[in-house]
Design a protein around this motif. Structure first.
Motif, PDB file in Angstrom:
ATOM      1  N   GLY A   8       0.795  -1.214   0.000  1.00 31.16           N
ATOM      2  CA  GLY A   8       0.000   0.000   0.000  1.00 31.16           C
ATOM      3  C   GLY A   8       0.827   1.264   0.000  1.00 31.16           C
ATOM      4  N   GLN A   9       2.137   1.135   0.282  1.00 30.38           N
ATOM      5  CA  GLN A   9       3.012   2.300   0.336  1.00 30.38           C
ATOM      6  C   GLN A   9       3.772   2.525  -0.969  1.00 30.38           C
ATOM      7  OE1 GLN A   9       3.324   4.326   2.992  1.00 30.38           O
ATOM      8  NE2 GLN A   9       1.994   3.169   4.329  1.00 30.38           N
ATOM      9  N   ILE A  10       3.664   1.605  -1.909  1.00 27.83           N
ATOM     10  CA  ILE A  10       4.449   1.697  -3.146  1.00 27.83           C
ATOM     11  C   ILE A  10       3.959   2.861  -4.017  1.00 27.83           C
ATOM     12  CG2 ILE A  10       5.079   0.521  -5.292  1.00 27.83           C
ATOM     13  CD1 ILE A  10       6.456  -0.604  -2.844  1.00 27.83           C
ATOM     14  N   GLY A  71      17.877  -4.853  -6.614  1.00 25.05           N
ATOM     15  CA  GLY A  71      18.624  -4.552  -7.825  1.00 25.05           C
ATOM     16  C   GLY A  71      18.234  -3.264  -8.528  1.00 25.05           C
ATOM     17  N   ASP A  72      17.495  -2.382  -7.838  1.00 26.14           N
ATOM     18  CA  ASP A  72      16.993  -1.165  -8.477  1.00 26.14           C
ATOM     19  C   ASP A  72      17.154   0.018  -7.518  1.00 26.14           C
ATOM     20  OD1 ASP A  72      15.277   0.907  -9.549  1.00 26.14           O
ATOM     21  OD2 ASP A  72      14.270  -0.648 -10.733  1.00 26.14           O
ATOM     22  N   ASN A  73      17.944   1.022  -7.924  1.00 25.32           N
ATOM     23  CA  ASN A  73      18.188   2.166  -7.030  1.00 25.32           C
ATOM     24  C   ASN A  73      17.503   3.450  -7.510  1.00 25.32           C
ATOM     25  OD1 ASN A  73      19.782   3.162  -9.124  1.00 25.32           O
ATOM     26  ND2 ASN A  73      21.525   3.664  -7.788  1.00 25.32           N
ATOM     27  N   TRP A  74      16.502   3.326  -8.355  1.00 21.08           N
ATOM     28  CA  TRP A  74      15.813   4.485  -8.920  1.00 21.08           C
ATOM     29  C   TRP A  74      15.354   5.455  -7.830  1.00 21.08           C
ATOM     30  CZ3 TRP A  74      11.159   3.825 -12.851  1.00 21.08           C
ATOM     31  CH2 TRP A  74      11.134   4.922 -13.715  1.00 21.08           C
ATOM     32  N   MET A  75      14.801   4.887  -6.750  1.00 22.94           N
ATOM     33  CA  MET A  75      14.215   5.744  -5.717  1.00 22.94           C
ATOM     34  C   MET A  75      15.258   6.480  -4.883  1.00 22.94           C
ATOM     35  SD  MET A  75      11.192   5.416  -6.607  1.00 22.94           S
ATOM     36  CE  MET A  75      10.433   6.461  -5.368  1.00 22.94           C
ATOM     37  N   MET A  76      16.500   6.077  -4.945  1.00 20.88           N
ATOM     38  CA  MET A  76      17.560   6.829  -4.265  1.00 20.88           C
ATOM     39  C   MET A  76      17.697   8.211  -4.912  1.00 20.88           C
ATOM     40  SD  MET A  76      18.743   4.893  -1.824  1.00 20.88           S
ATOM     41  CE  MET A  76      20.479   4.845  -1.410  1.00 20.88           C
ATOM     42  N   HIS A  77      17.541   8.262  -6.215  1.00 19.39           N
ATOM     43  CA  HIS A  77      17.612   9.551  -6.917  1.00 19.39           C
ATOM     44  C   HIS A  77      16.382  10.400  -6.611  1.00 19.39           C
ATOM     45  CE1 HIS A  77      21.158   8.588  -9.414  1.00 19.39           C
ATOM     46  NE2 HIS A  77      20.724   7.347  -9.286  1.00 19.39           N
ATOM     47  N   VAL A  78      15.241   9.744  -6.475  1.00 22.08           N
ATOM     48  CA  VAL A  78      14.023  10.463  -6.091  1.00 22.08           C
ATOM     49  C   VAL A  78      14.173  11.016  -4.671  1.00 22.08           C
ATOM     50  CG1 VAL A  78      11.541  10.242  -5.683  1.00 22.08           C
ATOM     51  CG2 VAL A  78      12.599   9.041  -7.615  1.00 22.08           C
ATOM     52  N   ALA A  79      14.782  10.225  -3.791  1.00 20.88           N
ATOM     53  CA  ALA A  79      14.952  10.633  -2.394  1.00 20.88           C
ATOM     54  C   ALA A  79      15.852  11.853  -2.262  1.00 20.88           C
ATOM     55  CB  ALA A  79      15.529   9.482  -1.578  1.00 20.88           C
ATOM     56  N   ALA A  80      16.837  11.986  -3.147  1.00 19.65           N
ATOM     57  CA  ALA A  80      17.785  13.099  -3.050  1.00 19.65           C
ATOM     58  C   ALA A  80      17.073  14.441  -3.014  1.00 19.65           C
ATOM     59  CB  ALA A  80      18.773  13.053  -4.220  1.00 19.65           C
ATOM     60  N   ILE A 152       9.404   1.653  -9.541  1.00 18.30           N
ATOM     61  CA  ILE A 152       9.215   2.664  -8.510  1.00 18.30           C
ATOM     62  C   ILE A 152       8.980   2.034  -7.147  1.00 18.30           C
ATOM     63  CG2 ILE A 152       8.370   4.415 -10.107  1.00 18.30           C
ATOM     64  CD1 ILE A 152       5.531   3.859  -9.028  1.00 18.30           C
ATOM     65  N   GLY A 153       9.502   2.703  -6.136  1.00 19.24           N
ATOM     66  CA  GLY A 153       9.244   2.332  -4.746  1.00 19.24           C
ATOM     67  C   GLY A 153       8.582   3.517  -4.079  1.00 19.24           C
ATOM     68  N   SER A 154       9.115   3.939  -2.925  1.00 21.39           N
ATOM     69  CA  SER A 154       8.528   5.071  -2.214  1.00 21.39           C
ATOM     70  C   SER A 154       9.588   5.825  -1.434  1.00 21.39           C
ATOM     71  CB  SER A 154       7.419   4.606  -1.272  1.00 21.39           C
ATOM     72  OG  SER A 154       6.305   4.138  -1.987  1.00 21.39           O
ATOM     73  N   VAL A 155       9.244   7.065  -1.076  1.00 22.23           N
ATOM     74  CA  VAL A 155      10.108   7.907  -0.257  1.00 22.23           C
ATOM     75  C   VAL A 155       9.268   8.534   0.858  1.00 22.23           C
ATOM     76  CG1 VAL A 155      11.579   9.966  -0.211  1.00 22.23           C
ATOM     77  CG2 VAL A 155      11.653   8.414  -2.179  1.00 22.23           C
ATOM     78  N   ASN A 156       9.839   8.515   2.049  1.00 24.99           N
ATOM     79  CA  ASN A 156       9.214   9.102   3.235  1.00 24.99           C
ATOM     80  C   ASN A 156       7.912   8.406   3.626  1.00 24.99           C
ATOM     81  OD1 ASN A 156      11.201  10.918   3.993  1.00 24.99           O
ATOM     82  ND2 ASN A 156      10.402  12.551   2.674  1.00 24.99           N
ATOM     83  N   VAL A 157       7.992   7.074   3.668  1.00 29.47           N
ATOM     84  CA  VAL A 157       6.930   6.246   4.234  1.00 29.47           C
ATOM     85  C   VAL A 157       7.570   5.403   5.341  1.00 29.47           C
ATOM     86  CG1 VAL A 157       5.668   6.136   2.057  1.00 29.47           C
ATOM     87  CG2 VAL A 157       7.323   4.335   2.617  1.00 29.47           C
ATOM     88  N   PRO A 158       6.795   4.884   6.286  1.00 31.91           N
ATOM     89  CA  PRO A 158       7.379   4.000   7.309  1.00 31.91           C
ATOM     90  C   PRO A 158       7.977   2.749   6.652  1.00 31.91           C
ATOM     91  CG  PRO A 158       5.205   4.753   7.977  1.00 31.91           C
ATOM     92  CD  PRO A 158       5.359   5.142   6.531  1.00 31.91           C
TER      93      PRO A 158
END
Length: 234
Positions: A8-10, A71-80, A152-158
């Motif tokens: 539900g957080q994705i 194997g996917d770091n896409w959301m690290m760039h989103v987190a920046a 895609i994953g998520s940023v700033n979720v528990p």
């Protein structure tokens, strides 16, 4: 956190998170992980497989959380983009993976935004460069294996990182002993308890340095006798 909750957080990025009180964060930064862990009643500790990539690494800051896929770091760039000065990026992965999600280029980007370090339940690489940069990283593994940018994953979720619940804005502290999480709501109280603990330990340290035995300082002898310990003089 259940699989249903994770699902539900994705696909979410929360932009306006409430961070822990900065004055209390500063007070906590002067204490080690072991002291803070004890001050919270021995809670909040991440699993011991998280290790600093270089000796003496230390971080203390408010959490920007990231949920990654293997194997996917896409959301690290989103987190920046969500990093503010004094933040620690804390990354979990939806399934076990030790690929190198993070390296010196991302560290350069994170530092430019004001990040003070990274905690990741996965792998990192470029350890030589990260060490030269003195950018603290606490990771599950070191791996040269690269990652893709496709899911895609998520940023700033528990998230659950190395067994510990981390919410955006919590305080995360890391040193050679490991990593501990202090809930934002408990930061002030924990800082008070940590300071009291340090003062108490300093008194004990003086006594031990003067030759007093822990057996006597902690009044252990009677309890040891009751437990059945016997001394034999040959």
């Amino acid at each position: 956190m259940s699989a249903e909750n994770v699902a539900g957080q994705i696909g979410l990025v929360r932009r306006n998170i409430v961070r822990a009180d900065q004055s209390s964060v500063q007070r906590l930064s002067g204490h080690g992980v072991a002291t803070v862990h004890e001050a919270m009643g021995r809670t909040g500790l991440m699993k011991s497989y998280l290790r600093p990539i270089y000796g003496g690494a230390h971080l203390c800051g408010t959490a920007v959380t990231v949920l990654l896929h293997p194997g996917d770091n896409w959301m690290m760039h989103v987190a920046a983009e969500q990093i503010r000065p004094g933040d620690v990026v804390v990354a979990a992965v939806t399934a076990d993976c030790t690929d190198g999600f993070f390296g010196d280029l991302l560290a350069t980007s994170f530092r430019a935004r004001g990040a003070v370090g990274l905690v990741i339940d996965g792998g990192c690489r470029d350890v030589f460069d990260l060490t030269a940069m003195k950018f603290p990283v606490f990771s599950r593994a070191v791996s040269a294996k690269g990652t893709i940018k496709a899911t895609i994953g998520s940023v700033n979720v528990p998230i659950i990182c190395a067994g510990a619940l981390v919410s955006p804005g919590d305080v995360v502290i890391g040193d050679d002993d490991g990593v501990v999480v202090v809930p934002a709501s408990a930061v002030h109280e924990t800082a008070e308890r940590a300071a009291s603990r340090v003062a108490n330990e300093e008194e004990k340290r003086k006594k031990l340095a003067a030759g007093v035995l822990g057996l006597d300082m902690y009044n252990m002898r009677e309890s040891l006798t009751k437990a059945g310990l016997k001394y034999i003089d040959d």
